[in-house]
Scaffold this active site. Structure first.
Site, PDB file in Angstrom:
ATOM      1  N   PRO A  89       0.811  -1.222   0.000  1.00 20.60           N
ATOM      2  CA  PRO A  89       0.000   0.000   0.000  1.00 20.60           C
ATOM      3  C   PRO A  89       0.845   1.272   0.000  1.00 20.60           C
ATOM      4  O   PRO A  89       0.337   2.353  -0.299  1.00 20.60           O
ATOM      5  CB  PRO A  89      -0.843  -0.109   1.275  1.00 20.60           C
ATOM      6  N   GLU A 116       1.256  -8.036   9.030  1.00 19.21           N
ATOM      7  CA  GLU A 116       1.396  -6.595   9.239  1.00 19.21           C
ATOM      8  C   GLU A 116       2.265  -5.929   8.179  1.00 19.21           C
ATOM      9  O   GLU A 116       2.066  -4.787   7.821  1.00 19.21           O
ATOM     10  CB  GLU A 116       1.987  -6.323  10.631  1.00 19.21           C
ATOM     11  N   ARG A 154      -2.006  -8.656 -21.019  1.00 14.98           N
ATOM     12  CA  ARG A 154      -2.864  -8.345 -22.163  1.00 14.98           C
ATOM     13  C   ARG A 154      -2.180  -7.406 -23.159  1.00 14.98           C
ATOM     14  O   ARG A 154      -2.642  -7.264 -24.296  1.00 14.98           O
ATOM     15  CB  ARG A 154      -4.194  -7.743 -21.697  1.00 14.98           C
ATOM     16  N   ASP A 169      -7.648   1.868 -25.258  1.00 11.59           N
ATOM     17  CA  ASP A 169      -8.270   1.635 -23.956  1.00 11.59           C
ATOM     18  C   ASP A 169      -8.228   2.903 -23.128  1.00 11.59           C
ATOM     19  O   ASP A 169      -7.388   3.785 -23.347  1.00 11.59           O
ATOM     20  CB  ASP A 169      -7.509   0.546 -23.187  1.00 11.59           C
TER      21      ASP A 169
END
Length: 245
Positions: A89, A116, A154, A169
């Site tokens: 994160p 953690e 992809r 896209d």
């Protein structure tokens, strides 16, 4: 492209790698997948991979030894210099541009953590890229790795049926993609824009470019701050802003 994934839950990847575009990429030889349970590299009889954090605190921290040894083993069998990606994160926010960058690599290693966090020495001495798929916290890195891998694979040559598919896209051009329609042209009184059935490819392309700009302005105006608009696009944008008043 060779893709290795270090995870304590390798069974999570079976369905993802065995279906749709990722399966097609494997069958075509464009990508190969190997998921490793790094618990197997633990140097203790209980195969413990985590421990309490120095200094105290909640949660458990992944030990460096199993991951160091797993990455070292994978690298020793590689003909390339792999990029080692930590799903975290605190990492760089994942974008289409990053996907395109990673798609140029021959070998990627993904580290999926749990608990953690990671021993900081993993981050400092093994990892080449730290990636976050958004400003939220997941139970582990597996789902994030799946997202990144799907986005990257992809883009590999000969994976999509139409190689131009990904070029327009959302985010590939810097803007969101234009609306799409298919048959029937009139569905319960809801009609496809006339320009799309006109057969005039120049007008169709202009409509798509303008609609892409309009959708980006309405939904992600922040993206326009990073794009050098053409004179025509700037004129369209002024018209679009007036339409919103």
């Amino acid at each position: 492209m060779k893709i290795d994934v270090l995870s304590l839950f390798p069974e999570m990847f079976a369905g993802v790698f065995g279906h749709s575009i990722l399966k097609k990429a494997s069958e075509a030889g464009a990508a190969s997948y190997n998921v490793v349970n790094f618990r197997e590299y633990a140097d203790n009889k209980h195969q413990t991979v985590d421990d309490y954090p120095y200094g105290g605190g909640a949660g458990m921290v992944l030990k460096p030894q199993p991951i160091f040894d797993a990455v070292s083993d994978i690298k020793s069998k590689s003909d390339a210099n792999p990029r080692v990606i930590l799903l975290c994160p605190q990492g760089e926010r994942f974008t289409q541009k990053k996907a395109e960058e990673l798609a140029e690599s021959e070998h990627l290693i993904f580290i999926c953590g749990h608990y953690e966090g990671y021993d900081e020495r993993i981050r400092e001495h093994i990892v080449t890229d730290e990636i976050s798929i958004g400003d939220y916290v997941l139970t582990g890195g597996e789902l994030g790795a799946m997202v990144v891998i799907d986005s990257v694979v992809r883009l590999l040559p000969n994976v999509l049926g139409n190689q131009e598919s990904h070029m327009k896209d959302s985010f590939s051009t810097g803007m969101l993609e234009h609306p799409h329609y298919t048959r029937p042209a009139d569905f319960r009184g809801l009609k496809v824009p006339d320009v799309l059935t006109s057969g005039n490819h120049l007008h169709i392309e202009q409509w798509r470019q303008r609609e892409s700009l309009k959708r980006t302005y309405q939904r992600r105006p922040d993206l326009l701050e990073q794009i050098d608009l053409t004179d025509e696009e700037r004129n369209w944008l002024e018209e679009i802003k007036k339409e919103q008043i």
